[in-house]
Design a protein around this motif. Structure first.
Motif, mmCIF file in Angstrom:
data_model
loop_
_atom_site.group_PDB
_atom_site.id
_atom_site.type_symbol
_atom_site.label_atom_id
_atom_site.label_comp_id
_atom_site.label_asym_id
_atom_site.label_seq_id
_atom_site.Cartn_x
_atom_site.Cartn_y
_atom_site.Cartn_z
ATOM 1 N N PRO A 290 0.835 -1.202 0.000
ATOM 2 C CA PRO A 290 0.000 0.000 0.000
ATOM 3 C C PRO A 290 0.869 1.252 0.000
ATOM 4 O O PRO A 290 1.838 1.360 0.748
ATOM 5 N N GLY A 291 0.546 2.175 -0.897
ATOM 6 C CA GLY A 291 1.271 3.430 -0.991
ATOM 7 C C GLY A 291 2.504 3.380 -1.861
ATOM 8 O O GLY A 291 3.129 4.409 -2.105
ATOM 9 N N PRO A 313 -6.863 10.238 -8.655
ATOM 10 C CA PRO A 313 -7.477 10.152 -7.335
ATOM 11 C C PRO A 313 -8.324 8.884 -7.242
ATOM 12 O O PRO A 313 -8.776 8.340 -8.245
ATOM 13 N N ALA A 314 -8.509 8.399 -6.028
ATOM 14 C CA ALA A 314 -9.281 7.177 -5.811
ATOM 15 C C ALA A 314 -10.700 7.354 -6.331
ATOM 16 O O ALA A 314 -11.332 8.395 -6.163
ATOM 17 N N ALA A 315 -11.196 6.307 -6.971
ATOM 18 C CA ALA A 315 -12.537 6.342 -7.546
ATOM 19 C C ALA A 315 -13.575 6.085 -6.468
ATOM 20 O O ALA A 315 -13.308 5.454 -5.444
ATOM 21 N N GLU A 316 -14.788 6.562 -6.722
ATOM 22 C CA GLU A 316 -15.907 6.209 -5.871
ATOM 23 C C GLU A 316 -16.447 4.850 -6.309
ATOM 24 O O GLU A 316 -16.301 4.442 -7.459
ATOM 25 N N VAL A 317 -17.077 4.174 -5.383
ATOM 26 C CA VAL A 317 -17.622 2.853 -5.657
ATOM 27 C C VAL A 317 -19.143 2.949 -5.789
ATOM 28 O O VAL A 317 -19.827 3.464 -4.910
ATOM 29 N N THR A 318 -19.652 2.468 -6.932
ATOM 30 C CA THR A 318 -21.087 2.407 -7.174
ATOM 31 C C THR A 318 -21.565 0.987 -6.896
ATOM 32 O O THR A 318 -20.891 0.023 -7.265
ATOM 33 N N THR A 319 -22.714 0.867 -6.274
ATOM 34 C CA THR A 319 -23.228 -0.456 -5.915
ATOM 35 C C THR A 319 -24.424 -0.811 -6.781
ATOM 36 O O THR A 319 -25.320 0.010 -7.001
ATOM 37 N N LEU A 320 -24.440 -2.031 -7.272
ATOM 38 C CA LEU A 320 -25.581 -2.577 -8.006
ATOM 39 C C LEU A 320 -26.072 -3.802 -7.249
ATOM 40 O O LEU A 320 -25.295 -4.715 -6.964
ATOM 41 N N ARG A 321 -27.353 -3.817 -6.958
ATOM 42 C CA ARG A 321 -27.938 -4.959 -6.262
ATOM 43 C C ARG A 321 -28.461 -5.953 -7.283
ATOM 44 O O ARG A 321 -29.306 -5.618 -8.120
ATOM 45 N N ALA A 322 -27.954 -7.174 -7.247
ATOM 46 C CA ALA A 322 -28.339 -8.207 -8.208
ATOM 47 C C ALA A 322 -29.194 -9.264 -7.522
ATOM 48 O O ALA A 322 -29.350 -9.292 -6.300
ATOM 49 N N ALA A 323 -29.735 -10.164 -8.326
ATOM 50 C CA ALA A 323 -30.569 -11.247 -7.826
ATOM 51 C C ALA A 323 -29.731 -12.205 -6.980
ATOM 52 O O ALA A 323 -28.507 -12.270 -7.121
ATOM 53 N N LEU A 457 -10.344 -4.724 -0.604
ATOM 54 C CA LEU A 457 -10.365 -4.844 -2.064
ATOM 55 C C LEU A 457 -10.871 -3.575 -2.724
ATOM 56 O O LEU A 457 -10.304 -3.111 -3.720
ATOM 57 N N LEU A 458 -11.942 -2.972 -2.206
ATOM 58 C CA LEU A 458 -12.523 -1.806 -2.867
ATOM 59 C C LEU A 458 -11.545 -0.636 -2.884
ATOM 60 O O LEU A 458 -11.412 0.065 -3.897
ATOM 61 N N ALA A 459 -10.861 -0.422 -1.781
ATOM 62 C CA ALA A 459 -9.887 0.677 -1.733
ATOM 63 C C ALA A 459 -8.747 0.425 -2.707
ATOM 64 O O ALA A 459 -8.270 1.350 -3.387
ATOM 65 N N ALA A 460 -8.307 -0.834 -2.802
ATOM 66 C CA ALA A 460 -7.208 -1.148 -3.724
ATOM 67 C C ALA A 460 -7.630 -0.939 -5.168
ATOM 68 O O ALA A 460 -6.876 -0.374 -5.975
ATOM 69 N N LEU A 461 -8.819 -1.379 -5.512
ATOM 70 C CA LEU A 461 -9.296 -1.204 -6.884
ATOM 71 C C LEU A 461 -9.464 0.267 -7.224
ATOM 72 O O LEU A 461 -9.206 0.695 -8.363
ATOM 73 N N ALA A 462 -9.905 1.048 -6.255
ATOM 74 C CA ALA A 462 -10.166 2.464 -6.516
ATOM 75 C C ALA A 462 -8.894 3.235 -6.834
ATOM 76 O O ALA A 462 -8.967 4.365 -7.333
ATOM 77 N N THR A 463 -7.724 2.668 -6.580
ATOM 78 C CA THR A 463 -6.464 3.348 -6.910
ATOM 79 C C THR A 463 -6.002 3.054 -8.332
ATOM 80 O O THR A 463 -5.044 3.679 -8.798
ATOM 81 N N VAL A 464 -6.634 2.095 -9.029
ATOM 82 C CA VAL A 464 -6.129 1.716 -10.342
ATOM 83 C C VAL A 464 -7.133 1.949 -11.468
ATOM 84 O O VAL A 464 -6.817 1.698 -12.637
#
Length: 875
Positions: A290-291, A313-323, A457-464
């Motif tokens: 990290p970093g 900059p780190a991306a925001e995370v959007t949530t989709l609710r699936a079945a 995981l979400l924080a790591a993905l938001a950096t790339v």
């Protein structure tokens, strides 16, 4: 700076000799195409073979990964039944799909998607059914591969796991010595999960020595001796000594142990590799801490043309609710192995809407063992026209070397907090840079809190990536009951014989239900006992060679006419809607919807969503299908598609059903019906008002995706579930479905000038639009004709009068015909009708005054009828 290559380190891949004494003697895929050499931080083994088709470490075109798994499954099927599904040509087609150094971005990926999809569809024609076979996939890399092999075989499936669900008791376990995480457990729900004296297929991505497979076989054989064992892998790297050990196991157990693979050969490893690998890693491996400053490392492993990208900059995370989503780690019965584990098509449609029109490159990322559902969701999203690849997180600590010679060029490290046998720990995702959006599908039922935090995981993905979409899904524990799972739309190649790009079936598969009934018995039930015709199925008509020749002749004569009607209807639909959603009426409307979609793609560059749904006279259109459509698409953009109209009964049924749905559900669908031929005069969206032969009317399932007519029967389609249908895969050698579509599409370019000219003429008349409006006005002429014929023949139930070439054909194929009226028995458009009538001993009556080319009269079993003199048609 150019880094040393695997060859520079002395690591060499070599293919097995062509004359190898393998149980499957067809060609194999070159090892260098199936795997690439990577290095890893593992003292047990310094190298790692990274698959190009597994969708694990390397983002892969989803259809390519699916094709590879299904070719492997077909190779297993050949071993089980001595078949010949996988030949040299099949291996050649698969090899051509694999990415090479000349990979050139999205056009190449799109081409590979199309070619892989066609290969999958071709292979599915000869899928077997082995419901008593158990397929066992090894975690974590072969969970999806095992599911694909099981689906190909029609077999039961289960995969090993390192998860530790609360209260779970392992039925068996084993170790994988060379793995980063060695312990495997089996957690089947079915106490009879392991067959007795049966066949078990073990599936892994790689056989290095075969030791894990041999140990597993010994352990399971001790629990329940088997008649046969098969080991299937993408690559087989066993030495002669390893092969001999497998043969010795056969003698020890007294049961054959057969090994099949897509590629065979060896990996040469120099004595000094561990130290050389350690030195290279120390000097050049990207630091994933990290970093750490690794933002410039952007390779994806699939597209060597990637260019460096600045930090963001780190991306925001959007949530989709699936079945809700089921998993395979507790076992999947053979009856469900070819069904989706969740609403794959609905999830893809929602993602398409969320991502927008031009989201750029999209990665769909699965989670460790949860590989198969993310892969099929990625494929469904790819079919909407987006540039999508798929990969999965992993436990394996691979060295990231940002050089084209190495397959893992970027990565992230994060902490997993899931319940596993070895507890929380570090996890990785590789080649995740260079994407404009990453869609992550964690294990169903995962608490979002487990993915969050600075080291999550979400924080790591938001950096790339600038965009992260998290697809949340509850764990489906229903056991697959349609009433509990909600709609699970179907696609090829698992259902129907069309390619999955062409159509989604809003139906449930009734393959295991006995629904066929004698035609006379069905007719009595319909007319005298109040049964609906959709409660059962007629015995599927298998056309004679002579009748099939009539179909082929009709297709040659009518191809231009049908193509022109397709073009006219498509242009009318596109003129009226911004992004139409095609809902064809199964099954006659299904091939027409496919053709409309292809015209729109060819000449307008749009991939229209196309689903096919059931409509039943006296019941209406499937309301569960309508609710699915309303949940995932704009109802105002929906247009219904059928082949032709008869007297207009289905048109009225559609309008009535949609009005009722608007009242009950508060959602209004437009009742527009687009058809090629509208002799009934009941819809303005038509190609012609002539009553002519649409060649697909000549045949049943063999020109409609090998799918039966639809079924509405509350004993098998309970309230809240989709209407159903069966597929007749045994008729695959007689199938014309894809050939029919191709024959019409082949005439598109030739007829397009006529379509353009006709529409231009209509547009020129628009200022004085009365003439144009009158030409397409609804006048219900067909119903007036039917009423007159009913009165003349004393038929009180007008449903027994079926006007038009298409409807008359259906009478002869499915019902108990009484008479056939023809305007001109020499008309080539009714030649097949006359032939069918003679074949079935039905009188053909010449009526020059008919408004239609022909009319079929169903035998009115309980009605008062007026006997008419029969004037036989001229032989």
């Amino acid at each position: 700076m150019t880094l040393p290559t695997p060859a520079d380190l002395g690591v060499v891949l070599s293919d097995a000799p062509k004359d190898t004494d393998a149980p499957d003697r067809t060609a194999t895929v070159p090892l260098g195409e199936l795997v690439r050499v990577a290095l890893r931080r593992n003292p047990k083994r310094a190298h790692l073979l990274v698959s190009t088709v597994l969708a694990k470490h390397v983002p892969t075109v989803p259809a390519v990964a699916l094709a590879a798994g299904e070719v492997l499954g077909a190779r297993v099927a050949d071993v089980l039944d001595d078949g010949h599904r996988v030949d040299d040509a099949t291996i050649g087609r698969l090899t051509a799909l694999l990415p090479t150094a000349t990979t050139d971005g999205e056009p190449d990926r799109a081409d590979r998607h199309r070619a892989a999809t066609t290969l999958r569809t071709d292979l599915a024609v000869h899928r077997p059914d082995h419901p008593d076979v158990l397929v066992l996939g090894f975690a974590e890399t072969a969970t999806a591969l095992g599911a694909m092999v099981a689906e190909t075989l029609g077999a039961r499936s289960l995969h090993s796991t390192r998860h530790d669900p609360e209260g779970a008791v392992a039925a068996a376990g084993f170790d994988e010595a060379h793995s980063h995480a060695t312990a495997h457990r089996l957690l089947p729900e079915d106490p009879d999960w392991l067959p007795a004296d049966g066949t078990v297929v073990l599936v892994d991505d790689e056989l290095s020595t075969g030791a894990t497979a041999r140990a597993t076989i010994r352990a399971l054989h001790a629990l329940a001796p088997q008649r046969r064992w098969v080991v299937a892998a993408l690559v087989d790297l066993r030495t002669p000594a390893d092969v001999a050990a497998t043969e010795a196991l056969r003698d020890e157990l007294g049961a054959p142990v057969t090994v099949v693979a897509l590629g065979r050969g060896a990996v040469s490893l120099p004595d000094g590799l561990p130290q050389a690998a350690a030195d290279l890693i120390a000097a050049h491996a990207v630091d994933l801490s990290p970093g750490a400053d690794s933002a410039s490392h952007v390779g994806t492993g699939d597209d060597p043309t990637d260019a460096p990208r600045a930090s963001r900059p780190a991306a925001e995370v959007t949530t989709l609710r699936a079945a809700p989503t089921a998993t395979d780690r507790t076992g999947v019965p053979a009856s469900r192995t070819r069904l989706p584990r969740t609403d794959v098509e609905g999830t893809a449609a929602d993602l398409r809407s969320l991502l927008g029109a031009a989201p750029g490159r999209v990665l769909v990322l699965g989670a460790e063992e949860h590989m198969h559902t993310p892969l099929v969701v990625a494929d469904a999203l790819r079919r909407t026209g987006l540039d999508v690849t798929s990969s999965t997180t992993t436990r394996s600590p691979v060295a990231v070397l940002d050089d084209p010679a190495w397959p893992v060029r970027s990565g992230i490290r994060f902490r997993s907090r899931e319940r596993t046998v070895d507890g929380p720990g570090e996890r990785y995702a590789y080649n995740v840079r260079g994407f404009d959006a990453i869609v992550v599908l964690p294990e169903p039922g995962t608490d979002r809190a487990l993915l969050e935090g600075d080291d999550g995981l979400l924080a790591a993905l938001a950096t790339v990536t600038p965009r992260v979409v998290l697809v949340e899904s509850a764990l489906d524990r229903s056991g697959g009951s349609p009433a509990d799972t909600g709609p699970l739309p179907l696609t090829g190649p698992s259902f129907g014989s069309y390619e999955p790009d062409d159509v989604t079936w809003l139906l449930q598969d009734l393959a295991d239900v006995a629904l066929e009934a004698d035609t006379a018995d069905r007719e009595r039930a319909i007319q005298l006992e109040g049964a609906n015709y959709a409660e059962s199925l007629p015995v599927e008509y298998v056309p004679s060679p002579a009748y099939e020749r009539l179909y082929e002749d009709a297709l040659r004569r009518s191809a231009d006419r049908v193509a022109e009607a397709v073009g006219t209807v498509t242009e009318l639909v596109l003129h009226d809607r911004e992004r139409p959603v095609l809902v064809s009426l199964a099954r006659a409307g299904t091939p027409i919807g496919i053709l409309v979609r292809r015209w729109a793609a060819r000449y307008h560059g749009v991939l229209l969503p196309h689903v096919t749904a059931s409509i039943v006279r006296g019941v209406g259109i499937d309301e569960t299908a309508l609710r699915w459509l309303a949940a995932h698409h704009d109802p105002d953009q929906v247009v219904f598609v059928d082949g032709w109209t008869g007297k207009g009964a289905i048109t009225r049924e559609l309008t009535t059903a949609l009005d009722r749905f608007a009242e009950t559900d508060g959602v209004r669908f437009r009742d527009d019906l687009a058809v090629l031929a509208d002799p009934a005069g009941c819809t303005p969206l038509h190609g012609t008002r002539d009553d002519y032969l649409v060649p697909s009317a000549c045949l049943n399932s063999t020109v409609s995706g090998l799918v039966s007519r639809t079924v509405f029967n509350r004993s098998v389609t309970p309230l809240g579930t989709l209407h159903g249908a069966k597929q007749y895969r045994h008729l695959g050698d007689r199938d014309h479905s894809r050939a029919f579509v191709a024959a019409i599409e082949d005439r598109f370019d030739a007829v397009r000038p006529r379509v353009t000219a006709a529409l231009a003429t209509a547009a020129a008349q628009a200022p004085a639009a009365a003439a144009a409006a009158a030409d397409r006005a609804v006048d219900w002429r067909g119903m007036r004709t039917v009423e007159a014929i009913g009165a003349e023949y004393g038929i009180e139930d007008l449903h027994l009068v079926k006007p038009g070439v298409g409807e008359t054909t259906r009478v002869l194929l499915r019902r108990v015909p009484w008479q056939v009226l023809v305007r001109d028995p020499e008309d080539v458009d009714v030649a097949h009708v006359v032939a069918l009538a003679r074949e079935r001993g039905v009188p053909v009556v010449t009526r020059p005054d008919l408004a239609y080319s022909c009319v079929g009269l169903i035998h009115p079993l309980g009605s008062r009828v007026v006997e008419q003199p029969v004037t036989a048609a001229t032989p």
